[in-house]
Design a protein around this motif. Sequence first.
Motif, PDB file in Angstrom:
ATOM      1  N   GLY A   1      36.408  40.076  35.821  1.00 37.79           N
ATOM      2  CA  GLY A   1      35.997  38.719  36.541  1.00 37.79           C
ATOM      3  C   GLY A   1      36.679  38.960  37.974  1.00 37.79           C
ATOM      4  N   ASP A   2      36.827  40.108  38.416  1.00 36.33           N
ATOM      5  CA  ASP A   2      37.488  40.682  40.044  1.00 36.33           C
ATOM      6  C   ASP A   2      36.167  41.453  40.341  1.00 36.33           C
ATOM      7  OD1 ASP A   2      38.086  41.448  42.578  1.00 36.33           O
ATOM      8  OD2 ASP A   2      39.954  42.323  41.810  1.00 36.33           O
ATOM      9  N   THR A   3      35.240  40.628  41.083  1.00 35.55           N
ATOM     10  CA  THR A   3      34.061  41.193  41.790  1.00 35.55           C
ATOM     11  C   THR A   3      34.219  41.371  43.294  1.00 35.55           C
ATOM     12  OG1 THR A   3      33.361  38.829  42.126  1.00 35.55           O
ATOM     13  CG2 THR A   3      32.706  40.063  39.861  1.00 35.55           C
ATOM     14  N   PHE A   4      35.533  41.109  43.603  1.00 42.09           N
ATOM     15  CA  PHE A   4      35.925  41.163  45.128  1.00 42.09           C
ATOM     16  C   PHE A   4      36.519  42.738  45.483  1.00 42.09           C
ATOM     17  CE2 PHE A   4      38.297  40.370  48.825  1.00 42.09           C
ATOM     18  CZ  PHE A   4      37.669  39.687  49.591  1.00 42.09           C
ATOM     19  N   ARG A   5      37.454  42.925  45.066  1.00 44.95           N
ATOM     20  CA  ARG A   5      38.304  43.974  45.609  1.00 44.95           C
ATOM     21  C   ARG A   5      37.472  45.413  45.112  1.00 44.95           C
ATOM     22  NH1 ARG A   5      43.058  46.149  42.650  1.00 44.95           N
ATOM     23  NH2 ARG A   5      41.422  48.027  42.397  1.00 44.95           N
ATOM     24  N   ALA A   6      37.553  46.216  46.274  1.00 45.54           N
ATOM     25  CA  ALA A   6      36.892  47.587  46.130  1.00 45.54           C
ATOM     26  C   ALA A   6      37.448  48.277  44.691  1.00 45.54           C
ATOM     27  CB  ALA A   6      36.969  48.411  47.152  1.00 45.54           C
TER      28      ALA A   6
ATOM     29  N   LYS B   1      48.028  42.472  37.514  1.00 48.29           N
ATOM     30  CA  LYS B   1      47.027  41.713  36.532  1.00 48.29           C
ATOM     31  C   LYS B   1      46.216  42.628  35.566  1.00 48.29           C
ATOM     32  CE  LYS B   1      45.422  39.463  40.100  1.00 48.29           C
ATOM     33  NZ  LYS B   1      46.339  40.219  40.999  1.00 48.29           N
ATOM     34  N   THR B   2      45.568  43.538  36.462  1.00 43.99           N
ATOM     35  CA  THR B   2      44.477  44.224  35.700  1.00 43.99           C
ATOM     36  C   THR B   2      45.280  45.418  34.809  1.00 43.99           C
ATOM     37  OG1 THR B   2      43.137  44.406  37.560  1.00 43.99           O
ATOM     38  CG2 THR B   2      42.635  46.109  36.138  1.00 43.99           C
ATOM     39  N   THR B   3      46.489  45.763  35.330  1.00 46.93           N
ATOM     40  CA  THR B   3      47.278  46.837  34.473  1.00 46.93           C
ATOM     41  C   THR B   3      47.730  46.303  33.134  1.00 46.93           C
ATOM     42  OG1 THR B   3      47.779  47.909  36.326  1.00 46.93           O
ATOM     43  CG2 THR B   3      49.243  48.399  34.470  1.00 46.93           C
TER      44      THR B   3
ATOM     45  N   VAL C   1      40.210  38.198  30.534  1.00 52.52           N
ATOM     46  CA  VAL C   1      39.703  37.752  31.851  1.00 52.52           C
ATOM     47  C   VAL C   1      40.305  38.471  32.903  1.00 52.52           C
ATOM     48  CG1 VAL C   1      38.153  36.369  33.363  1.00 52.52           C
ATOM     49  CG2 VAL C   1      38.154  36.013  30.779  1.00 52.52           C
ATOM     50  N   ASP C   2      40.029  39.403  33.729  1.00 54.91           N
ATOM     51  CA  ASP C   2      40.481  39.935  34.803  1.00 54.91           C
ATOM     52  C   ASP C   2      40.010  38.913  35.938  1.00 54.91           C
ATOM     53  OD1 ASP C   2      42.222  41.247  36.500  1.00 54.91           O
ATOM     54  OD2 ASP C   2      40.860  42.990  36.597  1.00 54.91           O
ATOM     55  N   THR C   3      40.901  38.511  36.851  1.00 61.34           N
ATOM     56  CA  THR C   3      40.532  37.933  38.150  1.00 61.34           C
ATOM     57  C   THR C   3      40.856  38.539  39.502  1.00 61.34           C
ATOM     58  OG1 THR C   3      42.550  36.325  38.239  1.00 61.34           O
ATOM     59  CG2 THR C   3      40.489  35.661  37.040  1.00 61.34           C
TER      60      THR C   3
ATOM     61  N   GLY D   1      35.509  49.193  38.605  1.00 58.70           N
ATOM     62  CA  GLY D   1      35.833  50.621  38.145  1.00 58.70           C
ATOM     63  C   GLY D   1      37.209  50.818  37.370  1.00 58.70           C
ATOM     64  N   GLN D   2      38.240  50.108  38.040  1.00 57.53           N
ATOM     65  CA  GLN D   2      39.595  50.286  37.361  1.00 57.53           C
ATOM     66  C   GLN D   2      39.497  49.651  35.961  1.00 57.53           C
ATOM     67  OE1 GLN D   2      42.296  48.121  39.773  1.00 57.53           O
ATOM     68  NE2 GLN D   2      44.133  48.770  38.634  1.00 57.53           N
ATOM     69  N   LEU D   3      38.912  48.475  35.804  1.00 62.87           N
ATOM     70  CA  LEU D   3      39.130  47.785  34.521  1.00 62.87           C
ATOM     71  C   LEU D   3      38.389  48.625  33.569  1.00 62.87           C
ATOM     72  CD1 LEU D   3      40.324  45.291  33.221  1.00 62.87           C
ATOM     73  CD2 LEU D   3      38.202  44.046  33.199  1.00 62.87           C
TER      74      LEU D   3
HETATM   75 MG   LIG Z   1      43.098  43.726  39.804  1.00 68.99          MG
END
Ligand SMILES: [Mg+2]
Lengths: 311, 298
Positions: free
Chosen positions: B126-131, B103-105, B178-180, B135-137
């Motif tokens: 919108g991904d506030t969950f994964r470590a 998704k993010t990529t 929007v990233d999730t 930062g990746q986005l």
């Molecule tokens: Mg992602």
Amino acid sequence: MFDKLSDRLGGVFDRLRGRGALNEQDVLLAMREVRVALLEADVALPVVKEFVDGVTQLAIGQQVLKSVAPGQQVVKIVNDALISILGGETSGLNLAVTPPAVIMMVGLQGSGKTTTTAKIAKRLKEKERKKVMMASLDVNRPAAQEQLEILGKQIDVATLPIVAGQLPVDIAKRAMQAAKLQAFDVLLLDTAGRLHVDTALMAEMKAIAEIGKPQETLLVVDSLTGQDAVNVAKNFSDEVNLTGIVLTRMDGDARGGAALSMRTVTGQPIKFAGVGEKMDALEEFNPERVAGRILGMGDVVGLVERASEII
Amino acid sequence: QKTSGKLSENLTGLVTKAKLDDAILDQIEEALIISDLGPATAAQIRETLSKTRFEKNPTDDAVRHIIADEIESILAPVAVPLEIDAFPRPQVILVIGVNGSGKTTTIAKLAHNYIEEDYGVMLAAGDTFRAAAIGQLQNWAERIGVPIIAGKEGGDAASIVYDGVKKCTQDGTDILIVDTAGRLQNKSELMDELAKIRKVLGRLNPAAPHNVILVLDATTGQNALSQIEIFGKVANVTGLVMTKLDGTARGGILVAAAKQFGLPIHAIGIGETMHDLKPFNARELAEAIAGISDIEND
Ligand SMILES: [Mg+2]
Ligand SMILES: Nc1nc2c(ncn2[C@@H]2O[C@H](COP(=O)(O)OP(=O)(O)OP(=O)(O)O)[C@@H](O)[C@H]2O)c(=O)[nH]1
Ligand SMILES: Nc1nc2c(ncn2[C@@H]2O[C@H](COP(=O)(O)OP(=O)(O)OP(=O)(O)O)[C@@H](O)[C@H]2O)c(=O)[nH]1
Ligand SMILES: [Mg+2]
């Protein structure tokens, strides 16, 4: 979405019933249903063929033909064969070397390597009281090293300090040195995701293995994987000395036929199953449960018991 | 005259043409299964091909083209580009899918493409969950040169998305992507979060999100159908993107999906850089599955 194998087989044998004893031909017919069930569960085709051939021999050699419940009898034979392949040898981590024992994680992009690295680290720290360090050698994916660092903080496990711009092979050397100097028991190397056909990245992985001389090299595989599982398993095991498999996302609703493909092609045991995103969501692999899933039956154990009573 | 000439050609064709024999059909069916079409769809296509008439002793190549034609005919209707046509702006594109599917990529790739086309783009983390997901986005946003709206790890995804839409409206930004967080479709509490994001968006603009893109990993087997079905129900998926087609997986599940759901397929991912997204081309995937040619980065 899928029919249960037991229902299907019931259907096949019901049609034959009343015609007297079942014969070899009937078993072959049943095996066609087994084949489709395995394919729907994403077991790779070459593995399906090998498996079905083996089980057909078993079934013909056994009492299926005389059994009053041949459908269940076939399910039992298939289920037992699946369990024996999925289970096989014992599956704990083998870390009995002069420390640091090195565990290298490899696999396709996004399969769950980084998360699993941290889960294993936590497990070793808590269950086996090991002094553990983790190092990310992923310089490809943005923020990959930060990801492992954050997880390390969450589980209170040391991570190798990040040095921007350093290449994976050099990070591996630095990690080895740090682990020795600081007397860590275990060093976990998280590597970047790579395609099994990416020659440059596969060579990089080999170079890392040369430096780390890992005691355990774990291939991390998504349980949602389809037919490509055989290619992945084959290429990775050709390039490095795999010692085990970790199946991730077993908390999903996939049938997980990749487990059988991986096990058959690499010959290595499935050591763990990832069952969630949280750091505790790692289980020892349970062949019975996974066999039941592949066959699409939660109640396989009960079914098999009933079948055994009948026989 | 031309017509009658053609007709007689067809007639003589019919007389000399044969059907594929079972051995070839078996091989075709197996090739389709290996490409992840699934046993049922593979059997259906086999059935169709078994009724078709061919030259006597068709060459390997001729058979491959016939397979490609059949698959193309299934995929062509769903090869639909993602259009930017929302009014008022911004067009809100929500990107969802299971963990690690890409998704993010894919968001980075889309943003890069739209910037090249001179659209104004903003990303929402919108991904506030994964470590380190934020930062990746952020890292991608910097590389591409687009603004990003982000909150804290563990924060409320819906409120970030809400702020994103407000900001885009103020600034006249064309597109908000929007990233999730990745989520497996059988986790109801996580799926509820998607429904909530949708609801919050709708409060600002009833048409938002304009696109809900489900990102599928080409390596995935039959479970992709369950993903499309359940994400479709919960989040009203409007289109698909398939990633990781640069490997050996052929993504044949798209053929089954096209038959079963008919959802548009917008684009495919063929690598890890922001340049590695291309529009979905039915013929190309059909030829890849039929073993005529590989998917190339052009
Ligand atoms: Mg992602
Ligand atoms: N539901 C579930 N999610 C998992 C599991 N293991 C990993 N994940 C999620 O899968 C996604 C990818 O995991 P990562 O650990 O980043 O995967 P990776 O193999 O390191 O990815 P790359 O480094 O990009 O190749 C993340 O969202 C994880 O939270 C699991 O067992 N179950
Ligand atoms: N080879 C290849 N790798 C890809 C492609 N798309 C994404 N990836 C890689 O797959 C991994 C996961 O990608 P992400 O974009 O982080 O996936 P995600 O769906 O956002 O993951 P979560 O947020 O953890 O659920 C990364 O290593 C990406 O570089 C592709 O088209 N080809
Ligand atoms: Mg990683």
